[in-house]
Design a protein around this motif. Structure first.
Motif, mmCIF file in Angstrom:
data_model
loop_
_atom_site.group_PDB
_atom_site.id
_atom_site.type_symbol
_atom_site.label_atom_id
_atom_site.label_comp_id
_atom_site.label_asym_id
_atom_site.label_seq_id
_atom_site.Cartn_x
_atom_site.Cartn_y
_atom_site.Cartn_z
ATOM 1 N N ARG A 1 0.823 -1.210 0.000
ATOM 2 C CA ARG A 1 0.000 0.000 0.000
ATOM 3 C C ARG A 1 0.858 1.263 0.000
ATOM 4 O O ARG A 1 0.484 2.278 -0.554
ATOM 5 C CB ARG A 1 -0.918 0.017 1.220
ATOM 6 C CG ARG A 1 -1.954 -1.085 1.225
ATOM 7 C CD ARG A 1 -2.806 -1.076 2.489
ATOM 8 N NE ARG A 1 -2.118 -0.726 3.719
ATOM 9 C CZ ARG A 1 -1.395 -1.582 4.460
ATOM 10 N NH1 ARG A 1 -1.265 -2.833 4.105
ATOM 11 N NH2 ARG A 1 -0.802 -1.180 5.568
ATOM 12 N N CYS A 2 1.999 1.204 0.677
ATOM 13 C CA CYS A 2 2.879 2.365 0.782
ATOM 14 C C CYS A 2 4.325 1.889 0.791
ATOM 15 O O CYS A 2 4.697 1.040 1.599
ATOM 16 C CB CYS A 2 2.564 3.152 2.048
ATOM 17 S SG CYS A 2 3.566 4.651 2.221
ATOM 18 N N GLU B 1 1.232 4.094 -2.836
ATOM 19 C CA GLU B 1 1.857 5.400 -2.697
ATOM 20 C C GLU B 1 3.361 5.182 -2.597
ATOM 21 O O GLU B 1 3.819 4.227 -1.966
ATOM 22 C CB GLU B 1 1.364 6.096 -1.433
ATOM 23 C CG GLU B 1 2.052 7.425 -1.199
ATOM 24 C CD GLU B 1 1.628 8.115 0.086
ATOM 25 O OE1 GLU B 1 1.820 9.337 0.171
ATOM 26 O OE2 GLU B 1 1.121 7.437 1.007
ATOM 27 N N ALA C 1 4.516 7.249 7.464
ATOM 28 C CA ALA C 1 3.673 7.002 6.287
ATOM 29 C C ALA C 1 2.855 5.730 6.409
ATOM 30 O O ALA C 1 1.989 5.471 5.576
ATOM 31 C CB ALA C 1 4.549 6.938 5.035
ATOM 32 N N ALA D 1 4.170 2.797 6.023
ATOM 33 C CA ALA D 1 4.702 1.998 4.912
ATOM 34 C C ALA D 1 4.775 0.522 5.271
ATOM 35 O O ALA D 1 4.932 0.152 6.430
ATOM 36 C CB ALA D 1 6.097 2.501 4.534
#
Length: 149
Positions: free
Chosen positions: A5-6, A34, A108, A110
């Motif tokens: 996703r990140c 992202e 983020a 991540a």
């Protein structure tokens, strides 16, 4: 395995770090994730800035108001977009690269960090540690070490 996703990728502006950006961007494009491009830097000292003022005179404004990472991040973002990444964010932060990457990944949310392998197989990297080995050891999330050297 589920898609990421990140994704956080580190760059210092070198050709090898841009290879890691290219790979991270491709993974982000495939996953529709992202991409957070991170550059750790050390700000110029007051002495360095004063010296630049003396040398540059009327063009001294060029060294004020930006970090040393701005141009590196712009170039990395251009590469990432060309590689297909669509959601791109840039982060410049003062500090050691491993710490900056870990903080950016945590902030983020991540689920993957991408770094190049520069320094991984060097004598100094084995003795003192390298960014890729320290990130892999301390990240707490998936790490992709891209063969860039």
């Amino acid at each position: 395995m589920s898609a990421y996703r990140c994704i956080v990728v580190g760059t210092d502006g070198s050709a090898t770090s841009f290879a890691a950006v290219d790979r991270a961007a491709a993974v982000a494009a495939d996953s529709e994730a992202e991409l957070v491009i991170v550059c750790a830097y050390t700000p110029a000292s007051r002495e360095d800035t004063a010296e630049a003022d003396d040398v540059l005179k009327g063009e001294a404004f060029l060294v004020h108001g930006s970090t040393p990472a701005d141009e590196t991040l712009r170039a990395a973002e251009d590469r990432a977009a060309a590689a297909g990444a669509r959601k791109i964010r840039r982060v410049a932060e003062d500090g050691p690269p491993v710490d900056v990457l870990r903080r950016a990944a945590r902030a983020a949310g991540a689920d993957l960090i991408v770094v190049g392998n520069r320094g991984l197989n060097t004598l100094s990297g084995r003795i003192l540690g390298s960014v890729p080995s320290e990130v892999a050891r301390r990240a707490g999330i998936d790490v992709l070490i891209v063969h860039t050297t």
